[in-house]
Design an enzyme around this catalytic site. Sequence first.
Site, mmCIF file in Angstrom:
data_model
loop_
_atom_site.group_PDB
_atom_site.id
_atom_site.type_symbol
_atom_site.label_atom_id
_atom_site.label_comp_id
_atom_site.label_asym_id
_atom_site.label_seq_id
_atom_site.Cartn_x
_atom_site.Cartn_y
_atom_site.Cartn_z
ATOM 1 N N GLU A 83 146.053 -6.441 -53.563
ATOM 2 C CA GLU A 83 147.211 -6.855 -52.658
ATOM 3 C C GLU A 83 147.757 -7.925 -53.516
ATOM 4 O OE1 GLU A 83 145.245 -5.949 -48.567
ATOM 5 O OE2 GLU A 83 145.819 -7.894 -48.850
ATOM 6 N N HIS A 94 145.122 0.686 -53.273
ATOM 7 C CA HIS A 94 143.952 1.049 -52.020
ATOM 8 C C HIS A 94 142.831 1.596 -52.808
ATOM 9 C CE1 HIS A 94 146.920 2.166 -48.401
ATOM 10 N NE2 HIS A 94 147.505 1.693 -49.372
ATOM 11 N N GLU A 96 140.600 3.596 -52.620
ATOM 12 C CA GLU A 96 140.267 5.067 -53.046
ATOM 13 C C GLU A 96 141.017 5.301 -54.296
ATOM 14 O OE1 GLU A 96 140.893 3.699 -49.954
ATOM 15 O OE2 GLU A 96 140.289 4.730 -48.512
ATOM 16 N N CYS A 121 142.635 5.714 -45.152
ATOM 17 C CA CYS A 121 143.797 5.794 -44.314
ATOM 18 C C CYS A 121 144.556 6.966 -44.679
ATOM 19 C CB CYS A 121 144.818 4.617 -44.844
ATOM 20 S SG CYS A 121 145.585 4.791 -46.439
ATOM 21 N N CYS A 124 145.644 7.425 -48.326
ATOM 22 C CA CYS A 124 144.606 7.898 -49.404
ATOM 23 C C CYS A 124 144.243 9.141 -49.238
ATOM 24 C CB CYS A 124 143.489 6.834 -49.300
ATOM 25 S SG CYS A 124 143.810 5.401 -49.853
HETATM 26 ZN ZN LIG Z 1 144.084 3.758 -47.983
#
Ligand SMILES: [Zn+2]
Length: 287
Positions: A83, A94, A96, A121, A124
């Site tokens: 981030e 992310h 993944e 999520c 992803c």
């Molecule tokens: Zn994600």
Amino acid sequence: MLSQDMLQSLYERIKASRGKLLNSEVKQLCKSLGMDVEALMLALLPVAAKFAKPPISNFYVGAIALDRNLEEFGDLYFGANLEFAHEALSLVVHAEQSAINNAWSNGAAKVDLIAITDAPCGYCRQFMNELHNADELNVTLPHKKTTLRHLLPEDFGPNDLGNSQSVFNSEPVRLQAIEHVSDSLLKAASRSYAPYSGNYSAVEIETEHGNFVGSYIENAAYSPSLSPLQSALSQMELAGLSIDECRIHKITLLEIEGKENQLDVAKAVLNSLLYEVELNHVKVRLV
Ligand SMILES: [Zn+2]
């Protein structure tokens, strides 16, 4: 469960190899710990999460992608979330994406299985749906084994846009340099995956600890695409470096002339730095 000392020593080992464990090391670890590769991946998830840099969420996510690569054990590629404290949330990488990008950047043939510290999520799930073997992709969570198809039924994917290519199943494009570019950057752009915009692009980050290259990975749903700068920054993260702690000397963004769409993203990231970085923007043509 591995001891804290062992997790720390494996973290240092994986950091030194820029986020991967190849078949011979995986085999040695599986044999010495009496585990199969899937159990090893679960045991190593805390190591993957140690690479995370989540100043906004403080939520550490780790992922490990396995390319069996016709071997008994296979190669492991680590990933973690990344981030940026003062930039748009859409720039976040992310875990993944990070693991799959790591496998892709290192020339893996495919990802057979991905282990993740938490359920993926929706973003992803969509990103993973761009893989050529999305219908067979296995997903292992700490307390559950599942498949991408189970997590993402009635999917929207490359075929829905008439695209017969996919990540790990696309031909490198041939590019012609208009001005001087490094071989590593040209190679990264030629194997980037940009079937939707046609902007086969890559980024090279020059730091005091070496260079990091990233390739663009697009997605049929557009939003989960991974920009070349995100890709290169994620590779830096897997070497234990970050833009806050490691001085970047220069960033070179390579794009296709007439198809450029990455310059604003690069500038946004550079604006968040507290020091001056040279941004070099070069163009190439498709042959
Ligand atoms: Zn994600």
